[in-house]
Design a protein around this motif. Structure first.
Motif, PDB file in Angstrom:
ATOM      1  N   LEU A 165      41.647  40.492  42.055  1.00 46.46           N
ATOM      2  CA  LEU A 165      41.266  39.205  42.619  1.00 46.46           C
ATOM      3  C   LEU A 165      40.839  39.242  43.881  1.00 46.46           C
ATOM      4  O   LEU A 165      40.007  38.938  44.473  1.00 46.46           O
ATOM      5  N   SER A 166      41.643  40.263  44.842  1.00 52.39           N
ATOM      6  CA  SER A 166      41.254  40.468  46.091  1.00 52.39           C
ATOM      7  C   SER A 166      39.822  41.178  46.170  1.00 52.39           C
ATOM      8  O   SER A 166      39.003  40.788  47.132  1.00 52.39           O
ATOM      9  N   ALA A 167      39.482  42.132  45.381  1.00 46.92           N
ATOM     10  CA  ALA A 167      38.344  42.778  45.208  1.00 46.92           C
ATOM     11  C   ALA A 167      37.249  41.917  44.822  1.00 46.92           C
ATOM     12  O   ALA A 167      36.121  41.897  45.255  1.00 46.92           O
ATOM     13  N   PHE A 193      34.439  35.354  41.828  1.00 46.54           N
ATOM     14  CA  PHE A 193      35.107  34.378  41.098  1.00 46.54           C
ATOM     15  C   PHE A 193      34.781  33.026  41.580  1.00 46.54           C
ATOM     16  O   PHE A 193      34.570  31.979  40.654  1.00 46.54           O
ATOM     17  N   ILE A 194      34.889  32.780  42.804  1.00 46.05           N
ATOM     18  CA  ILE A 194      34.801  31.406  43.195  1.00 46.05           C
ATOM     19  C   ILE A 194      33.320  31.022  42.967  1.00 46.05           C
ATOM     20  O   ILE A 194      32.774  29.813  42.677  1.00 46.05           O
ATOM     21  N   ARG A 195      32.413  31.955  43.143  1.00 49.40           N
ATOM     22  CA  ARG A 195      30.881  31.907  43.114  1.00 49.40           C
ATOM     23  C   ARG A 195      30.715  31.120  41.541  1.00 49.40           C
ATOM     24  O   ARG A 195      30.000  30.287  41.388  1.00 49.40           O
ATOM     25  N   SER A 196      31.493  31.882  40.604  1.00 46.95           N
ATOM     26  CA  SER A 196      31.154  31.506  39.266  1.00 46.95           C
ATOM     27  C   SER A 196      31.637  30.204  39.042  1.00 46.95           C
ATOM     28  O   SER A 196      30.830  29.300  38.580  1.00 46.95           O
ATOM     29  N   ALA A 239      28.851  27.156  38.284  1.00 48.19           N
ATOM     30  CA  ALA A 239      29.032  26.578  36.905  1.00 48.19           C
ATOM     31  C   ALA A 239      29.381  25.040  37.026  1.00 48.19           C
ATOM     32  O   ALA A 239      28.851  24.197  36.364  1.00 48.19           O
ATOM     33  N   ALA A 240      30.031  24.695  38.266  1.00 43.79           N
ATOM     34  CA  ALA A 240      30.410  23.158  38.357  1.00 43.79           C
ATOM     35  C   ALA A 240      29.087  22.477  38.848  1.00 43.79           C
ATOM     36  O   ALA A 240      28.639  21.562  38.376  1.00 43.79           O
TER      37      ALA A 240
END
Lengths: 313, 399
Positions: free
Chosen positions: A82-84, A89-92, A96-97
């Motif tokens: 997750l740190s890497a 992750f957030i971008r996805s 998507a939103a």
């Protein structure tokens, strides 16, 4: 306490009298639900629950492809992964939103028009909504490379109307082209999942009794207020279904960012794809997959609660 | 709704007055007036040059068979249908071009059209909220009490029975205190017993709140039970208008004579016109009727008597019509006889079950009546007009 309980339960209907006559029918009918459920449950068990358990176990393993893996309950994999990859992750989720929002903005008027305004063209338009499925997902996405290319008409329109500057300003475009930008990825996602938004919306709008809008008009609601207070709430089941069917696959998608994006638009699906198939770091890939799934489930549950399904009929 | 923008502009000047009208509706909206109101759908004329004044505070029924234009008339008053020609006004205010949501008019729809996503309280509060009323809670509760559903506020429409939904639809309209309340076959979906009960209920509520009720129905009994004034509509026009007794006792057209109850019509010729009495001749026999009950200028007439006005005598009599009973239907409170007259025509006679023996088909009888109950209609009209509209076949259809 456990011993007499089944006895009491079994004794109740027997003692009442009339149910005795129903016994043969209910006896045979008792197995019908299980029979009907069997194929689906078996399928989910073999192809969903088992792989899920396998994935969960893999995310807690350590080792390498040469030496083999063993479960060591190494939770740290999650933290490291997750740190890497937190930005991907957030971008996805953001992409998507955004794509879901755009699909709702495009899909709602479209579904509304098909349901109420086009008369006998209804079926033709519905077929057109589904028509993209006749070509492969990959080909359709590749086609957007041509559509957004710097030589294409879309680019010249966007460039000449000053829209390009606006897109640059909001950081959806970071060079002088439309392709290989966040804008292109979001466009691709919106396009690819639009039918999943439109069809549930159409289904729920089409069910609305137009006489309710007349009643709204009769009760001092202007057409716009009638839409806000009657049509929109009654179409909520379609809105919820459509946004979920768009958001969930879009969050996990890895084709659009691969074909239409650049290294700075990498989405989590691409990372998982790479970890599994190229880096061969199975625990990290499994941990990311699992996190993505749990995150989506949490978002969906929160969303459904918020959308107020108790308001729906 | 199609040309919303132009309509909006046109109706803007009246909107202020309309809103003011709504606020004070209960105190005085004025009479509902329709002038030369016409509605055509393509080549079909649904409402044909209608002139009608409905006095404020009255319970008015538009009665007619399916397709007679009564629902179209109602929808034009509500603003849900645009008239092809003519005007509609309430009091001094012309509302012909006013958008439906700005009219001081509310409708109880045939299908009730309750909002399924809102509970009963919010359904009733809908109109009040749109107009930003004060004391919404109190007004809604009062309206729910009026229709005896005070405890149901938090239920959803789907959880109520048909009769309860009907009453919610009524409360939802009444709570706004419109100048005119329109009821579009509101009892059509209820079973007979509930319908009779609701008829009395509606009448009670109308008396209590004192609003103008315009009630559209194809059920003549319903119209006669509830309304002060009935307009019988046929093919987009009003055939006759009046109080229930007046319409029933003095039908001026064959359509009204047959649609409201039953009538026996016999072809006759006027032989002498006195100032009080008309003498006529039918099939060689002479009859009389009051001159004021003749609604024909021609000498060729339909001579009519209602079935319950006929008395059936056995054996020979000097007066009256001789005939043979061809059918006997025992109804309970009364018995209905079909009697064949010497020239082959069959007419209906109804006799109360007052203990007299029931007559069998084949028996010879003599029919007599008080000449004051006879009436005359113009013979150019179809004697069977208005006959073919049974109550049952009209269920679910719109007029």
């Amino acid at each position: 306490m456990s011993a007499p309980a089944p006895d009491t339960v079994a004794g109740l209907p027997g003692g009442a009298g009339p149910p005795v006559a129903e016994t043969p029918r209910s006896h045979r009918g008792r197995w019908t639900p299980y029979l009907l459920l069997f194929p689906g449950v078996a399928w989910l068990l073999v192809f969903f629950v088992v792989p899920m358990a396998f994935l969960a176990s893999q995310s807690l393993q350590q080792g390498s492809i040469e030496t083999g893996y063993s479960v060591t309950w190494h939770i740290q994999t999650y933290g490291d992964a997750l740190s890497a990859y937190s930005s991907q992750f957030i971008r996805s989720l953001v992409y998507a939103a955004t794509a879901t929002g755009l699909a709702l903005l495009i899909g709602y008027p479209l579904a509304y028009a098909i349901a109420f305004k086009v008369g006998r063209w209804k079926n033709v338009l519905l077929v057109l909504v589904i028509a993209p499925f006749f070509t492969s997902f990959l080909i359709r996405t590749l086609a957007w490379q041509t559509i957004l290319s710097t030589q294409g008409p879309v680019y010249s329109i966007v460039n000449h109307t000053g829209l390009l500057a606006v897109l640059k300003w909001v950081h959806l475009v970071n060079s002088d082209q439309l392709l290989s930008t966040p804008f292109a990825v979001i466009m691709g996602l919106t396009y690819n999942f639009l039918p999943f938004m439109t069809l549930p919306l159409y289904a729920s709008l089409e069910r609305i009794d137009m006489r309710l809008l007349e009643a709204g008009n009769d009760l001092y609601a202007s057409p716009f207020t009638a839409f806000r207070k009657v049509t929109w709430p009654l179409s909520m089941p379609g809105v919820v279904a459509g946004t979920l069917l768009t958001f969930i696959p879009a969050a996990g998608d890895y084709i659009n960012s691969k074909l239409l994006g650049n290294p700075d638009t990498t989405m989590i699906g691409q990372v998982i794809d790479g970890e599994f198939l190229r880096v061969l770091d199975y625990p990290t890939a499994a941990a990311l997959s699992f996190t993505l799934m749990v995150t989506i489930v949490i978002i969906v549950v929160a969303y459904i609660r918020r959308a107020g399904t108790e308001e729906l009929v | 709704m199609t040309d919303a923008s132009t309509e909006q502009v046109r109706s803007e000047p009246v909107s202020g007055r309309a809103a003011a009208g709504k606020a004070t509706a209960a105190h005085g909206g004025g009479d509902l007036q329709m002038r030369s109101l016409t509605k055509r759908f393509g080549t079909f004329t649904a409402v044909d040059d209608l002139d009608l004044v409905i006095p404020q505070g009255s319970f008015f029924a538009l009665l007619g068979p399916s397709g007679c234009g009564k629902t179209t008339t109602l929808r034009m008053v509500a603003g849900l249908e645009e008239p092809t020609a003519g005007t509609i006004s309430i009091g001094a205010e012309d509302i012909t071009a006013t958008r439906p949501y700005k009219r001081p008019v509310n409708t109880v729809f045939q299908s009730y059209a309750l909002f399924p996503h809102l509970d009963i309280f919010e359904n009733v509060a809908f109109g009040l909220r749109r107009r930003g009323s004060k004391n919404i809670k109190q007004q809604v509760n009062e309206a729910l009490e009026l229709v005896e559903l005070a405890q149901m506020g938090r239920r959803k429409p789907g959880q109520l029975s048909g009769g309860q939904q009907q009453r919610v639809a009524l409360a939802r309209a009444i709570v706004n205190r419109p100048s005119v309340l329109l009821l579009d076959e509101p009892l059509g979906a209820l079973d007979l017993k509930l319908r009779r009960q609701m008829q009395i209920e509606l009448k009670r509520i109308q008396t209590e709140v004192g609003l103008t009720f315009v009630h559209v129905t194809h059920d003549q009994e319903e119209a006669m039970t509830m309304a002060d004034t009935i307009a019988v509509m046929n093919q987009g026009r009003i055939e006759q208008m009046g109080g229930p007794t007046d319409l029933y006792e003095n039908p001026t057209t064959t359509f009204v004579a047959n649609f409201l109850g039953q009538s026996n019509l016999v072809r006759a010729k006027v032989t002498s016109r006195g100032s009080d009495v008309l003498e006529v001749e039918a099939e060689g026999q002479a009859f009389t009727l009051p001159a004021r009950r003749s609604f024909s200028d021609s000498d060729e007439i339909w001579f009519g008597v209602r079935p319950e006005k006929l008395s059936i005598g056995q054996g020979d009599a000097a007066e009256g019509l001789r005939g043979v009973i061809t059918d006997t239907s025992f109804i309970g409170v009364s018995t209905q006889y079909l009697v064949r007259l010497p020239w082959g025509q069959e007419i209906t006679a109804v006799r109360q079950n007052d203990g007299a023996p029931i007559l069998r088909p084949g028996e010879q009888v003599t029919l007599t009546w008080d000449p004051r109950h006879a009436f005359a209609l113009d013979a150019s009209q179809d004697a069977h007009a208005g006959e073919d509209f049974g109550e049952g076949e009209l269920l679910g259809s719109k007029g």
